[in-house]
Design a protein around this motif. Structure first.
Motif, short mmCIF file in Angstrom:
data_model
loop_
_atom_site.label_atom_id
_atom_site.label_comp_id
_atom_site.label_asym_id
_atom_site.label_seq_id
_atom_site.Cartn_x
_atom_site.Cartn_y
_atom_site.Cartn_z
N LEU A 14 0.85 -1.18 0.00
CA LEU A 14 0.00 0.00 0.00
C LEU A 14 0.89 1.24 0.00
CD1 LEU A 14 -2.55 -1.16 2.71
CD2 LEU A 14 -2.91 -1.09 0.24
N PRO A 15 0.39 2.37 -0.48
CA PRO A 15 1.18 3.61 -0.44
C PRO A 15 1.61 3.91 1.00
CG PRO A 15 -0.78 3.91 -1.78
CD PRO A 15 -0.91 2.57 -1.11
N GLY A 16 2.88 4.27 1.16
CA GLY A 16 3.40 4.61 2.48
C GLY A 16 3.92 3.42 3.27
N TRP A 17 3.78 2.21 2.75
CA TRP A 17 4.26 1.02 3.43
C TRP A 17 5.63 0.63 2.88
CZ3 TRP A 17 1.49 -2.62 6.72
CH2 TRP A 17 0.28 -2.11 7.18
N ALA A 18 6.38 -0.15 3.66
CA ALA A 18 7.68 -0.65 3.22
C ALA A 18 7.81 -2.09 3.69
CB ALA A 18 8.80 0.20 3.82
N SER A 19 8.74 -2.81 3.12
CA SER A 19 8.95 -4.20 3.53
C SER A 19 10.43 -4.53 3.49
CB SER A 19 8.18 -5.15 2.62
OG SER A 19 8.74 -5.14 1.32
N GLU A 20 10.78 -5.64 4.10
CA GLU A 20 12.15 -6.15 4.12
C GLU A 20 12.09 -7.60 3.66
OE1 GLU A 20 15.06 -4.73 4.96
OE2 GLU A 20 14.17 -2.79 5.46
N PRO A 21 13.14 -8.09 3.01
CA PRO A 21 13.15 -9.51 2.63
C PRO A 21 13.26 -10.40 3.87
CG PRO A 21 15.28 -8.52 2.19
CD PRO A 21 14.36 -7.41 2.62
N ARG A 22 12.82 -11.60 3.75
CA ARG A 22 12.96 -12.59 4.83
C ARG A 22 14.32 -13.23 4.68
NH1 ARG A 22 14.15 -15.82 8.21
NH2 ARG A 22 12.81 -17.35 9.18
N TRP A 23 15.16 -13.09 5.70
CA TRP A 23 16.49 -13.68 5.71
C TRP A 23 16.41 -15.10 6.26
CZ3 TRP A 23 20.55 -11.07 3.63
CH2 TRP A 23 20.34 -9.72 3.38
N ASP A 24 17.21 -15.99 5.76
CA ASP A 24 17.23 -17.37 6.24
C ASP A 24 18.27 -17.48 7.35
OD1 ASP A 24 16.56 -20.01 6.46
OD2 ASP A 24 17.74 -20.66 4.72
N GLY A 25 17.90 -17.03 8.53
CA GLY A 25 18.82 -17.02 9.66
C GLY A 25 18.08 -17.10 10.97
N PHE A 26 18.73 -16.62 12.03
CA PHE A 26 18.13 -16.57 13.36
C PHE A 26 17.77 -15.14 13.69
CE2 PHE A 26 21.06 -20.29 14.54
CZ PHE A 26 20.09 -21.22 14.26
N ARG A 27 16.53 -14.90 14.05
CA ARG A 27 16.10 -13.58 14.50
C ARG A 27 16.82 -13.27 15.80
NH1 ARG A 27 11.25 -10.85 13.45
NH2 ARG A 27 11.50 -8.73 14.20
N ALA A 28 17.35 -12.05 15.93
CA ALA A 28 18.13 -11.70 17.11
C ALA A 28 17.99 -10.22 17.45
CB ALA A 28 19.60 -12.04 16.89
N LEU A 29 18.17 -9.92 18.70
CA LEU A 29 18.23 -8.55 19.19
C LEU A 29 19.67 -8.29 19.63
CD1 LEU A 29 14.98 -8.48 21.33
CD2 LEU A 29 15.32 -7.61 19.02
N PHE A 30 20.24 -7.21 19.16
CA PHE A 30 21.62 -6.84 19.45
C PHE A 30 21.57 -5.50 20.16
CE2 PHE A 30 25.63 -4.81 18.60
CZ PHE A 30 26.57 -5.83 18.50
N SER A 31 22.17 -5.42 21.35
CA SER A 31 22.19 -4.13 22.05
C SER A 31 23.54 -3.90 22.69
CB SER A 31 21.08 -4.06 23.10
OG SER A 31 21.29 -5.01 24.11
N VAL A 32 23.85 -2.62 22.87
CA VAL A 32 25.06 -2.19 23.56
C VAL A 32 24.62 -1.30 24.70
CG1 VAL A 32 27.26 -0.97 23.36
CG2 VAL A 32 26.37 -2.24 21.40
N ASP A 33 24.97 -1.70 25.92
CA ASP A 33 24.61 -0.94 27.11
C ASP A 33 25.81 -0.90 28.05
OD1 ASP A 33 21.71 -0.21 26.86
OD2 ASP A 33 21.59 -2.38 26.54
N ALA A 34 26.28 0.31 28.36
CA ALA A 34 27.45 0.51 29.22
C ALA A 34 28.64 -0.30 28.70
CB ALA A 34 27.12 0.16 30.66
N GLY A 35 28.81 -0.33 27.38
CA GLY A 35 29.92 -1.04 26.76
C GLY A 35 29.76 -2.54 26.68
N ARG A 36 28.68 -3.07 27.21
CA ARG A 36 28.43 -4.53 27.20
C ARG A 36 27.46 -4.86 26.07
NH1 ARG A 36 24.44 -7.68 29.68
NH2 ARG A 36 25.06 -9.84 29.85
N VAL A 37 27.82 -5.88 25.30
CA VAL A 37 26.97 -6.31 24.19
C VAL A 37 26.07 -7.44 24.64
CG1 VAL A 37 26.97 -7.42 21.93
CG2 VAL A 37 28.63 -5.64 22.44
N VAL A 38 24.81 -7.34 24.25
CA VAL A 38 23.85 -8.40 24.50
C VAL A 38 23.33 -8.85 23.13
CG1 VAL A 38 21.64 -9.01 25.55
CG2 VAL A 38 23.20 -7.46 26.74
N LEU A 39 23.40 -10.16 22.90
CA LEU A 39 22.89 -10.75 21.66
C LEU A 39 21.93 -11.85 22.09
CD1 LEU A 39 23.06 -10.92 18.53
CD2 LEU A 39 24.88 -12.61 18.85
#
Length: 138
Positions: A14-39
């Motif tokens: 639809l107008p104004g919408w966007a999409s991303e391809p589906r990657w064949d991998g593992f869904r993950a959240l990556f964050s950096v907090d106080a220099g520490r990485v969380v995956l």
């Protein structure tokens, strides 16, 4: 909360919408907090020790930043999910050896937090902010 992929009968957007391809991998959240990485997996499993090469990328992001994305492994020009599955069982020296042989990559597709600011309510411009965080941007 990150969004999960949803199959649709027609890929037309639809107008104004966007999409991303589906990657064949593992869904993950990556964050950096106080220099520490969380995956973490989308279910909350800590995956940092299995992917040391991904965790080493922490210096590329501002502190208090979180990304939603997918862990992938490439082999001979294609995504190799079977290589990625093998990586989950590795820790320590075994993970480091596999990282040399079959390096994983984190493909970020959403910016959840940037330098302590919640990005979830931002309009689609957060995509531009995400791209500015990328070492290959510009």
């Amino acid at each position: 909360m990150p969004m999960l992929a949803t199959p649709v009968p027609d890929p037309a957007l639809l107008p104004g919408w966007a999409s991303e391809p589906r990657w064949d991998g593992f869904r993950a959240l990556f964050s950096v907090d106080a220099g520490r990485v969380v995956l973490r997996s989308r279910r909350g499993t800590d995956m940092a020790s299995a992917f040391p090469e991904v965790v080493s990328g922490r210096g590329q992001l501002p502190d208090a930043t979180a990304l939603d994305g997918e862990l992938v492994v490439w082999e001979a020009g294609r995504l190799a999910f079977e290589r990625l599955q093998d990586r989950l069982q590795r820790r320590g020296a075994g993970a480091a050896r596999r990282a040399q042989e079959w390096p994983a990559h984190f493909v970020a597709f959403d910016l959840l937090r940037l330098a302590g600011q919640d990005a979830m309510a931002w309009p689609y411009r957060r995509r531009e902010e995400l791209e500015s965080c990328s070492p290959s941007a510009g």
